[in-house]
Design an enzyme around this catalytic site. Structure first.
Site, PDB file in Angstrom:
ATOM      1  N   LYS A   1       1.990  -0.728   1.922  1.00  0.00           N
ATOM      2  CA  LYS A   1       1.502  -2.042   1.874  1.00  0.00           C
ATOM      3  C   LYS A   1       3.049  -2.860   1.914  1.00  0.00           C
ATOM      4  O   LYS A   1       3.012  -4.006   2.214  1.00  0.00           O
ATOM      5  CB  LYS A   1       1.009  -2.363   0.515  1.00  0.00           C
ATOM      6  CG  LYS A   1      -0.446  -1.812   0.372  1.00  0.00           C
ATOM      7  CD  LYS A   1      -1.380  -2.471   1.558  1.00  0.00           C
ATOM      8  CE  LYS A   1      -2.869  -1.861   1.520  1.00  0.00           C
ATOM      9  NZ  LYS A   1      -3.685  -2.409   2.531  1.00  0.00           N
TER      10      LYS A   1
ATOM     11  N   ALA B   1       2.491   6.609  -1.344  1.00  0.00           N
ATOM     12  CA  ALA B   1       2.139   6.332   0.082  1.00  0.00           C
ATOM     13  C   ALA B   1       1.486   5.049   0.144  1.00  0.00           C
ATOM     14  O   ALA B   1       1.969   4.204   1.126  1.00  0.00           O
ATOM     15  CB  ALA B   1       1.199   7.402   0.458  1.00  0.00           C
ATOM     16  N   TYR B   2       0.576   4.524  -0.601  1.00  0.00           N
ATOM     17  CA  TYR B   2      -0.173   3.357  -0.623  1.00  0.00           C
ATOM     18  C   TYR B   2       0.984   2.245  -0.912  1.00  0.00           C
ATOM     19  O   TYR B   2       1.034   1.060  -0.270  1.00  0.00           O
ATOM     20  CB  TYR B   2      -1.042   3.218  -1.788  1.00  0.00           C
ATOM     21  CG  TYR B   2      -1.906   2.116  -1.921  1.00  0.00           C
ATOM     22  CD1 TYR B   2      -2.990   1.684  -0.845  1.00  0.00           C
ATOM     23  CD2 TYR B   2      -1.534   1.196  -2.750  1.00  0.00           C
ATOM     24  CE1 TYR B   2      -3.773   0.349  -0.872  1.00  0.00           C
ATOM     25  CE2 TYR B   2      -2.405   0.135  -2.708  1.00  0.00           C
ATOM     26  CZ  TYR B   2      -3.574  -0.351  -1.790  1.00  0.00           C
ATOM     27  OH  TYR B   2      -4.140  -1.348  -1.873  1.00  0.00           O
ATOM     28  N   SER B   3       1.946   2.387  -1.843  1.00  0.00           N
ATOM     29  CA  SER B   3       2.882   1.384  -2.094  1.00  0.00           C
ATOM     30  C   SER B   3       3.876   1.250  -0.903  1.00  0.00           C
ATOM     31  O   SER B   3       4.181  -0.083  -0.417  1.00  0.00           O
ATOM     32  CB  SER B   3       3.534   1.707  -3.408  1.00  0.00           C
ATOM     33  OG  SER B   3       3.033   1.722  -4.382  1.00  0.00           O
TER      34      SER B   3
ATOM     35  N   ILE C   1      -6.945   2.620   2.745  1.00  0.00           N
ATOM     36  CA  ILE C   1      -7.635   3.455   1.830  1.00  0.00           C
ATOM     37  C   ILE C   1      -6.260   3.376   0.728  1.00  0.00           C
ATOM     38  O   ILE C   1      -5.156   3.166   0.943  1.00  0.00           O
ATOM     39  CB  ILE C   1      -7.677   4.891   2.484  1.00  0.00           C
ATOM     40  CG1 ILE C   1      -6.287   5.526   3.144  1.00  0.00           C
ATOM     41  CG2 ILE C   1      -8.631   5.085   3.374  1.00  0.00           C
ATOM     42  CD1 ILE C   1      -6.354   6.820   3.322  1.00  0.00           C
TER      43      ILE C   1
END
Length: 243
Positions: free
Chosen positions: A154, A149-151, A87
């Protein structure tokens, strides 16, 4: 070597997480077309994979291990794991994140990926060509603003792939990370329009990628033509990547 030989996946036994999403589905379809025996995982069984799917919450480590045991038993072993479940989470300043929002993104994108890799490795044979392909992101290299958060998640996936690839370099098990820029998927709907536009503007080719392009790269990574790479990050960014 011909393309047909290079991309022959006949006999490869694969689990694909996030198989109900655009990228996971595209990878599953491409692999099946190339002869692989595929099982897809998601929170809801995709209609097109009704007889070859499993409902799995990748954030539940025990459930992942049970599911991987069952999948390996059904497939007669395991040669390929593709981790495509993920997500984007919040697309706003980090100061406005809640702890729960931060944790959820890392639970799915990073922890869930590790749980699946951890479980899959217990079924992969060191002397048989096996591949782990994890969907990372250009955000894990560049750090997209408004997507802390996504960075971070990943970036963690990239580091994990590098670490495990080196750990297993003397075996036949290879690890690969794919780092796309914007891809035309439902995940774009989780991002605000300004974030999408800003990231699209960074792509020299002037467009988003397609799930099919991700699937084609994934197919090559797990093919016999990809024989001297492991623990590496493969950009799919339309020219955006700078390192």
């Amino acid at each position: 070597m011909t393309a047909a030989t290079t991309f022959d996946l006949t006999g490869r036994r694969a689990v694909i997480t996030g198989g109900g999403g655009c990228i996971g589905a595209a990878v599953a379809e491409r692999m099946a077309a190339l002869g692989a025996d595929v099982e897809v995982w998601d929170l809801k069984a995709p209609d097109e994979w009704a007889t070859r799917s499993r409902i799995v919450d990748v954030t539940d480590a025990e459930a992942v291990h049970r599911a991987m045991d069952a999948a390996a038993a059904k497939l007669g072993g395991l040669d390929v794991l593709v981790c495509a479940a993920g997500i984007t989470g919040p697309t706003r300043p980090a100061s406005t994140y809640s702890a729960a929002e931060w944790r959820r993104v890392l639970d799915i994108n990073l922890d869930g990926t590790f749980y699946c890799v951890n479980a899959a490795l217990r079924h992969m044979e060191p002397d048989r060509r096996s591949d782990i392909v994890c969907l990372a992101s250009i955000a894990g290299k560049d750090g997209n603003p408004g997507m802390a958060a996504y960075s971070a998640a990943k970036a963690g996936v990239i580091a994990m792939v590098k670490s495990i690839g080196r750990e297993l370099a003397l075996t036949q098990i290879r690890t690969h990370a794919i780092a796309p820029a914007l891809i035309e998927t439902g995940l774009l709907e989780q991002m605000d329009a300004a974030t999408v536009a800003a990231n699209l503007a960074k792509i020299p080719m002037g467009r988003a990628g397609t799930p099919g392009e991700v699937a084609e790269l994934a197919a090559w990574l797990m093919s016999s033509g990809c024989s001297f790479t492991t623990g590496a990050v493969h950009d799919l960014s339309g020219g955006r990547a700078t390192y």
